[in-house]
Design an enzyme around this catalytic site. Sequence first.
Site, PDB file in Angstrom:
ATOM      1  N   CYS A  41      92.706  54.850  45.311  1.00  0.00           N
ATOM      2  CA  CYS A  41      93.021  55.119  46.722  1.00  0.00           C
ATOM      3  C   CYS A  41      94.522  55.018  47.000  1.00  0.00           C
ATOM      4  O   CYS A  41      95.117  55.908  47.620  1.00  0.00           O
ATOM      5  CB  CYS A  41      92.245  54.153  47.608  1.00  0.00           C
ATOM      6  SG  CYS A  41      92.341  52.429  47.084  1.00  0.00           S
ATOM      7  N   HIS A  82      93.999  49.803  53.776  1.00  0.00           N
ATOM      8  CA  HIS A  82      95.345  49.391  53.363  1.00  0.00           C
ATOM      9  C   HIS A  82      96.372  49.905  54.368  1.00  0.00           C
ATOM     10  O   HIS A  82      96.164  50.929  55.024  1.00  0.00           O
ATOM     11  CB  HIS A  82      95.703  49.983  52.005  1.00  0.00           C
ATOM     12  CG  HIS A  82      94.726  49.705  50.913  1.00  0.00           C
ATOM     13  ND1 HIS A  82      94.188  48.466  50.661  1.00  0.00           N
ATOM     14  CD2 HIS A  82      94.186  50.517  49.964  1.00  0.00           C
ATOM     15  CE1 HIS A  82      93.378  48.530  49.613  1.00  0.00           C
ATOM     16  NE2 HIS A  82      93.346  49.769  49.176  1.00  0.00           N
TER      17      HIS A  82
HETATM   18  N1  LIG Z   1      85.768  50.534  46.831  1.00  0.00           N
HETATM   19  C1  LIG Z   1      86.910  51.172  46.919  1.00  0.00           C
HETATM   20  O1  LIG Z   1      87.652  51.029  47.892  1.00  0.00           O
HETATM   21  C2  LIG Z   1      87.324  52.138  45.851  1.00  0.00           C
HETATM   22  C3  LIG Z   1      88.340  53.058  46.174  1.00  0.00           C
HETATM   23  C4  LIG Z   1      88.730  54.003  45.207  1.00  0.00           C
HETATM   24  C5  LIG Z   1      88.155  53.974  43.941  1.00  0.00           C
HETATM   25  N2  LIG Z   1      87.186  53.032  43.656  1.00  0.00           N
HETATM   26  C6  LIG Z   1      86.604  53.068  42.313  1.00  0.00           C
HETATM   27  O2  LIG Z   1      85.293  53.656  42.391  1.00  0.00           O
HETATM   28  C7  LIG Z   1      84.446  53.088  41.382  1.00  0.00           C
HETATM   29  C8  LIG Z   1      83.214  52.513  42.047  1.00  0.00           C
HETATM   30  O3  LIG Z   1      83.622  51.484  42.938  1.00  0.00           O
HETATM   31  P1  LIG Z   1      82.734  51.046  44.194  1.00  0.00           P
HETATM   32  O4  LIG Z   1      83.659  50.290  45.077  1.00  0.00           O
HETATM   33  O5  LIG Z   1      81.973  52.193  44.718  1.00  0.00           O
HETATM   34  O6  LIG Z   1      81.735  50.018  43.495  1.00  0.00           O
HETATM   35  P2  LIG Z   1      80.389  49.401  44.142  1.00  0.00           P
HETATM   36  O7  LIG Z   1      80.202  48.106  43.467  1.00  0.00           O
HETATM   37  O8  LIG Z   1      80.428  49.465  45.619  1.00  0.00           O
HETATM   38  O9  LIG Z   1      79.253  50.420  43.665  1.00  0.00           O
HETATM   39  C9  LIG Z   1      78.836  50.537  42.334  1.00  0.00           C
HETATM   40  C10 LIG Z   1      77.375  50.937  42.317  1.00  0.00           C
HETATM   41  O10 LIG Z   1      76.998  51.157  40.954  1.00  0.00           O
HETATM   42  C11 LIG Z   1      75.762  50.493  40.726  1.00  0.00           C
HETATM   43  N3  LIG Z   1      75.685  50.171  39.292  1.00  0.00           N
HETATM   44  C12 LIG Z   1      76.107  49.047  38.643  1.00  0.00           C
HETATM   45  N4  LIG Z   1      75.888  49.170  37.335  1.00  0.00           N
HETATM   46  C13 LIG Z   1      75.317  50.379  37.138  1.00  0.00           C
HETATM   47  C14 LIG Z   1      74.846  51.076  35.992  1.00  0.00           C
HETATM   48  N5  LIG Z   1      74.935  50.563  34.760  1.00  0.00           N
HETATM   49  N6  LIG Z   1      74.294  52.316  36.150  1.00  0.00           N
HETATM   50  C15 LIG Z   1      74.186  52.868  37.402  1.00  0.00           C
HETATM   51  N7  LIG Z   1      74.602  52.235  38.523  1.00  0.00           N
HETATM   52  C16 LIG Z   1      75.173  51.019  38.379  1.00  0.00           C
HETATM   53  C17 LIG Z   1      75.770  49.292  41.659  1.00  0.00           C
HETATM   54  O11 LIG Z   1      74.458  48.822  41.941  1.00  0.00           O
HETATM   55  C18 LIG Z   1      76.447  49.883  42.908  1.00  0.00           C
HETATM   56  O12 LIG Z   1      75.512  50.476  43.768  1.00  0.00           O
HETATM   57  C19 LIG Z   1      85.339  52.070  40.636  1.00  0.00           C
HETATM   58  O13 LIG Z   1      85.953  52.736  39.557  1.00  0.00           O
HETATM   59  C20 LIG Z   1      86.381  51.711  41.674  1.00  0.00           C
HETATM   60  O14 LIG Z   1      87.568  51.214  41.108  1.00  0.00           O
HETATM   61  C21 LIG Z   1      86.748  52.142  44.595  1.00  0.00           C
END
Ligand SMILES: NC(=O)c1ccc[n+]([C@@H]2O[C@H](COP(=O)([O-])OP(=O)(O)OC[C@H]3O[C@@H](n4cnc5c(N)ncnc54)[C@H](O)[C@@H]3O)[C@@H](O)[C@H]2O)c1
Length: 347
Positions: free
Chosen positions: A145, A225
Amino acid sequence: MTTPKTIRVAVNGYGVIGRRVAAAVAAQHDMILAGVADVATDWRVAMARAKGYPLYGATPEHTRAMQQAKLDPAGALADLLDASDIVVDCTPKKVAAGNVERYRELGIRFIVQGGEKHAVTGHFFTAENNYDTALGRESTRVVSCNTTSTVRTRSALKRAGLLKRARGTLLRRATDPWEIHLGGIMNTLVPEPDIPSHQGPDAQTVDPELDVITMAVMVPETIGHLHYWTVQLTRDASKDEVLDAFRSSSRIAFIRMAEGLTALNTVKELMADIGRPHDNLYEVALWEDMLTVQGEQAFYAYMVDNQAIVIPETIDSIRALMELEVDCTVSIRHTNEALGIPFRTTA
Ligand SMILES: NC(=O)c1ccc[n+]([C@@H]2O[C@H](COP(=O)([O-])OP(=O)(O)OC[C@H]3O[C@@H](n4cnc5c(N)ncnc54)[C@H](O)[C@@H]3O)[C@@H](O)[C@H]2O)c1
């Protein structure tokens, strides 16, 4: 009239990013959401079913657990991948890296998110910068982000020939709103120990020519942010010239203190009032009336909705990998129209 090609998109991991990607895919005219996979069996995946999305367990065991929870899964991830042209992996940091070998064996194109290392795909994606280099590739990584916002705004200044160097301080949200109960800082500010913080070098992986240094501090709020930047311009410029440079990106939106948008919560409330799903702010929201130019220096601040800014980029990355559209401006236009970007506060 020709019928546009439609492609079937799988979303693996239905969390903060996954559920927003799924909804955005479902809103595109040239994509079908093939289904979503997860390990959870709680309200989050129940909501996917309530929205009519086919649900899959990450493994046969998870599928059985979903059956026991009466979530009516359509099968396991293997079935979903079989029925899809491309998968967007939105599982937590490092989990996605463990999935890519499987995607490669199956010959399915894949996208990972910013939590993964560059080496996982060897390519990074920001729509306005390198759509062309993603065309037809096996995989890419949508950058984080903060990196998306840094590259989006700096590239606008660069295109206008105004950018010499940029120095920024990033006030980073402590955790995502849905998991506040699990932890997060309270009543303190936590400086990142290193200067530069990693966000500047991250932006330089996208554009090595960017002379950018960042410092960062974690703050006790969860809305998004806030970035403060001082930019050394290539020459004396007017405020209008700098604003015009930012106008060259459809994903930079101007907000005004004078209109009551005086804090992150007010901007988020505006997104709710507009009716954006999850109150998503996809744009960099830059304070137009705060922006100041003195000679060769520009000073400005903007808000980044960490949960939403990468969603339009992810949609464009799907079109690029699948070569659904070779012209990045056309893909960006389609994505923007489907997601209502940029937002409007007037009729
Ligand atoms: N949250 C943010 O603000 C944000 C912003 C930009 C990028 N990201 C990136 O996006 C990615 C996901 O982050 P998020 O914040 O959505 O995470 P999150 O924890 O909110 O969601 C992850 C999901 O994946 C599921 N999960 C866990 N293990 C799994 C598996 N083995 N198989 C299938 N599903 C599984 C979890 O139950 C959950 O629903 C990461 O790489 C993170 O760095 C996050």
